[in-house]
Design a protein around this motif. Structure first.
Motif, PDB file in Angstrom:
ATOM      1  N   LEU A  22       0.827  -1.207   0.000  1.00  0.00           N
ATOM      2  CA  LEU A  22       0.000   0.000   0.000  1.00  0.00           C
ATOM      3  C   LEU A  22       0.863   1.260   0.000  1.00  0.00           C
ATOM      4  O   LEU A  22       0.559   2.237  -0.696  1.00  0.00           O
ATOM      5  CB  LEU A  22      -0.943  -0.004   1.206  1.00  0.00           C
ATOM      6  N   HIS A  23       1.946   1.254   0.765  1.00  0.00           N
ATOM      7  CA  HIS A  23       2.845   2.409   0.769  1.00  0.00           C
ATOM      8  C   HIS A  23       3.507   2.594  -0.599  1.00  0.00           C
ATOM      9  O   HIS A  23       3.677   3.728  -1.077  1.00  0.00           O
ATOM     10  CB  HIS A  23       3.923   2.244   1.846  1.00  0.00           C
ATOM     11  N   VAL A  24       3.895   1.478  -1.234  1.00  0.00           N
ATOM     12  CA  VAL A  24       4.505   1.556  -2.560  1.00  0.00           C
ATOM     13  C   VAL A  24       3.507   2.110  -3.573  1.00  0.00           C
ATOM     14  O   VAL A  24       3.851   2.964  -4.410  1.00  0.00           O
ATOM     15  CB  VAL A  24       5.027   0.169  -2.991  1.00  0.00           C
ATOM     16  N   HIS A  27       3.193   5.884  -3.163  1.00  0.00           N
ATOM     17  CA  HIS A  27       4.334   6.631  -3.692  1.00  0.00           C
ATOM     18  C   HIS A  27       4.339   6.623  -5.219  1.00  0.00           C
ATOM     19  O   HIS A  27       4.567   7.670  -5.845  1.00  0.00           O
ATOM     20  CB  HIS A  27       5.641   6.027  -3.182  1.00  0.00           C
ATOM     21  N   LEU A  28       4.101   5.471  -5.821  1.00  0.00           N
ATOM     22  CA  LEU A  28       4.138   5.393  -7.279  1.00  0.00           C
ATOM     23  C   LEU A  28       3.051   6.256  -7.906  1.00  0.00           C
ATOM     24  O   LEU A  28       3.270   6.922  -8.922  1.00  0.00           O
ATOM     25  CB  LEU A  28       3.992   3.933  -7.725  1.00  0.00           C
ATOM     26  N   ASP A 352       8.532   8.001   1.630  1.00  0.00           N
ATOM     27  CA  ASP A 352       8.845   8.737   0.404  1.00  0.00           C
ATOM     28  C   ASP A 352      10.295   8.493  -0.006  1.00  0.00           C
ATOM     29  O   ASP A 352      10.600   8.276  -1.188  1.00  0.00           O
ATOM     30  CB  ASP A 352       8.598  10.230   0.594  1.00  0.00           C
ATOM     31  N   ALA A 353      11.204   8.540   0.965  1.00  0.00           N
ATOM     32  CA  ALA A 353      12.621   8.295   0.662  1.00  0.00           C
ATOM     33  C   ALA A 353      12.822   6.868   0.168  1.00  0.00           C
ATOM     34  O   ALA A 353      13.546   6.626  -0.804  1.00  0.00           O
ATOM     35  CB  ALA A 353      13.476   8.558   1.900  1.00  0.00           C
ATOM     36  N   LEU A 354      12.168   5.917   0.827  1.00  0.00           N
ATOM     37  CA  LEU A 354      12.306   4.527   0.414  1.00  0.00           C
ATOM     38  C   LEU A 354      11.630   4.264  -0.919  1.00  0.00           C
ATOM     39  O   LEU A 354      12.081   3.432  -1.711  1.00  0.00           O
ATOM     40  CB  LEU A 354      11.724   3.613   1.499  1.00  0.00           C
ATOM     41  N   GLY A 355      10.534   4.999  -1.190  1.00  0.00           N
ATOM     42  CA  GLY A 355       9.881   4.872  -2.491  1.00  0.00           C
ATOM     43  C   GLY A 355      10.793   5.324  -3.615  1.00  0.00           C
ATOM     44  O   GLY A 355      10.862   4.696  -4.677  1.00  0.00           O
TER      45      GLY A 355
END
Length: 652
Positions: A22-24, A27-28, A352-355
């Motif tokens: 869901l986080h990915v 971000h995408l 956001d940084a990891l995305g």
């Protein structure tokens, strides 16, 4: 970019895999990328999927664990879905069953795959005591991740585990934490008084209640005076745990703001599981300003700084677990200090940084896939995108090779007719990081072939007693009308073994081509040769500089006007990639700084046909090479400046 995400687990069942997906997706979507989710159908999905299309497939629950569902989709079905969506990359979220079929489908369409290692199914099989299942899990995980274009591991422990299984191309990619939802400011004294009316210190656990999580280890804390145990989560072990821990508070599954409030209300967070590849709830506890006591194995090793924001106890030692919790429960001042450090430790770990990192990994996989397709057979040694830093105190470095190592076309800051080259640049970097005298020789000469390395360059180099030798050789042999690759490999392997036999380290570089249509004629040869170089490096202990796996090196702006040599910018890239592999401190940052201060030379005068092509044809017709009559530019050691020293020639 179009990204297809295949998830072994999905909504409405919420766990670490689902949460990461869901986080990915968020971000995408925010960055304008298009997404497709292929996952098991387990019920109605009402959560915002951030614009993603979905293909939810029929699934069956595991008999002993109904929250986990398995999709037995045919590869043909997945191939049709991917062909319709036309993704640039396939993201495999904790792949096992669906992920294996997804890799087969992606391979059929030649789509790169990025596999996220998130669930330690091997440890789970061991916990359940099924020896045959454990062996199968090990074999399956190894095959799956070796087949993926790229594998992302969340911790140093999981990276080591995958390397032990023979998995290559591993990158570190952790997990982000929502530092807004998980914040010490959400601590609710009303809730605390409800749970601990006598003012007891609250010891908390958050996670799935299942055997592999080892929640039953909390029994070591059940009778601690002045404490109340709170267990957040659900799962197949809940009823047994409630009987084992009758005085504990079981909240069931919590999420959102409610979970953030409860997490902030803990005084100590305990994580007993020994099978975690990462430990997301640990991060959430740290963000909530709660000290953590976790087992000292796996993912927690990268998250908990023992004696700073928590304690790591000896795996399986419940007396040590109890002692560590007692230490924090009985010392409010220490608890407060640990809590401040805990919150500070997660600064910068945003999704956001990891995305952004993830998208970078996607692009790497996209660049690597054509290299894999160029390998002549499955089972070849694939291009390696990362190598461990070595960092040894070398004092004598000798470079061997042809025109690339000689430095042809790298006239940056050199008198007319003289060249620097990547090896000269690397020598300067090694000297600058050296405490003592550093000596360097460069025996490379343009147009030289493998026989010249074996018969001339290496014997001379070994008389100089180097402790580091670099070898970048083979391109001139491979572009000939006929080439015996096994014989070429045998010559190179003999040279590497001979150099290693003297005790010297060998920096062995793969050969590479510009991204031109004409170069494609030789791509298969280069891929086969480089595959053997990777094997040689692995078997001899040579340090691999995998330049073929540096996609930027094929870009035409890095190649000179003669179309076969590197510009200064290309030599800089090779030099700093080598420095990084050799463990030169801050090599990547120094590379960026160097690039900012220097520009490449002006284009060469005259046309390519008259200046480069016709002279090359003439030499070929007359049996000559550009290197005839030339000697190496540094036949003896040159002492390079480093930490206050001046350059001078040395005869030893």
């Amino acid at each position: 970019m179009r990204v297809a995400l295949l998830a072994e687990s999905f909504l409405p069942h919420m766990n670490g895999v689902t949460g990461s997906v869901l986080h990915v997706l968020r971000h995408l979507n925010a960055q304008g990328h298009e997404t497709l989710v292929i996952a098991p159908r387990a019920g109605e999905v009402t959560t915002d999927l951030h614009g993603a299309r979905t293909e939810l497939l029929r699934s069956v629950p595991l008999p002993s664990y109904p929250e986990v569902r398995v999709v037995f989709a045919r590869a043909a079905r997945l191939t049709a879905l991917l062909r319709s969506f036309q993704p640039d990359v396939v993201h495999l979220a904790s792949p096992f069953v669906l992920g294996w079929q997804g890799i087969a489908a992606a391979d059929a369409l030649r789509i790169p795959t990025v596999a996220i290692y998130q669930t330690d199914v091997i440890a789970y099989a061991q916990k359940y005591g099924v020896s045959q299942a454990t062996a199968f899990a090990r074999s399956h995980v190894s095959r799956l991740h070796r087949r993926a274009t790229l594998t992302l591991a969340p911790s140093s422990a999981s990276t080591a585990q995958l390397e032990e299984l023979g998995v290559d191309r591993i990158r570190r990619w952790g997990r982000g934490v929502d530092a807004v939802r998980f914040d010490p400011a959400h601590r609710n004294e009303t809730w605390r008084r409800t749970v601990a009316p006598a003012g007891e210190a609250i010891i908390g656990y958050v996670g799935r209640l299942a055997p592999e999580k080892q929640v039953d280890d909390l029994r070591a804390l059940a009778d601690l005076p002045g404490t109340r145990l709170v267990v957040v989560g659900d799962g197949p072990s809940r009823s047994g745990l409630e009987r084992m821990l009758p005085d504990a508070v079981f909240t069931g599954h919590l999420s959102g703001a409610e979970l953030g409030e409860v997490m902030a209300g803990f005084d100590v967070f305990v994580h007993p599981g020994e099978s975690e590849t990462f430990g997301q709830t640990i991060q959430e506890a740290l963000a909530s300003g709660v000290p953590v006591v976790a087992t000292g194995v796996g993912g927690p090793l990268d998250l908990v700084r023992s004696s700073i924001d928590g304690w790591l106890y000896r795996p399986g030692d419940l007396d040590d677990l109890r002692a560590r919790v007692c230490d924090l429960v009985g010392d409010p001042a220490k608890r407060r200090a640990f809590a401040r450090a805990a919150r500070e430790s997660v600064a910068g770990r945003t999704w956001d940084a990891l995305g952004a990192q993830l998208v970078g990994h996607y692009r790497e996989a996209i660049a690597l896939r054509p290299m894999d397709d160029g390998l002549p057979a499955r089972g070849r040694h694939r291009p390696v995108i990362a190598a461990p830093a070595v960092s040894r105190p070398w004092r004598r470095y000798v470079a061997l090779g042809d025109s690339i190592t000689e430095g042809l076309c790298d006239g940056s800051r050199m008198p007319d007719g003289e060249y620097r080259g990547w090896a000269d640049r690397l020598a300067s970097l090694l000297a600058a990081s050296s405490d003592g005298v550093f000596r360097y020789a460069n025996l490379a000469v343009r147009s030289r072939k493998m026989k010249d390395l074996v018969e001339e360059q290496l014997p001379r180099a070994l008389t100089m007693r180097p402790d580091l030798v670099s070898i970048l050789m083979g391109s001139n042999d491979l572009v000939g009308p006929k080439v015996d690759i096994p014989a070429l490999v045998a010559q190179l392997e003999g040279a590497v073994r001979e150099a290693r036999g003297t005790g010297a380290d060998v920096l062995l570089a793969t050969v590479f081509l510009p991204r031109r249509r004409a170069a494609a004629l030789f791509a298969r040869r280069f891929a086969t040769f480089n595959s053997e170089l990777r094997r040689i490096a692995a078997e001899t202990g040579a340090i691999l500089l995998d330049l073929e796996a540096t996609p930027a090196l094929g870009e035409l702006p890095l190649w000179s006007d003669d179309r076969v040599h590197l510009r200064p910018a290309g030599h800089r890239l090779v030099a700093y990639r080598a420095a990084d592999v050799l463990g030169v401190p801050d090599a990547e940052a120094l590379s960026d700084l160097d690039e900012a201060f220097h520009s490449d030379e002006m284009p060469m005068p005259g046309s390519w046909l008259r200046r480069d092509a016709l002279p090359w044809v003439w030499r070929r017709l007359h049996g000559r090479t550009a290197g005839d009559g030339r000697i190496a530019k540094h036949l003896t050691y040159v002492e390079l400046p480093g930490r206050g020293r001046r350059k001078r020639v040395s005869s030893t």
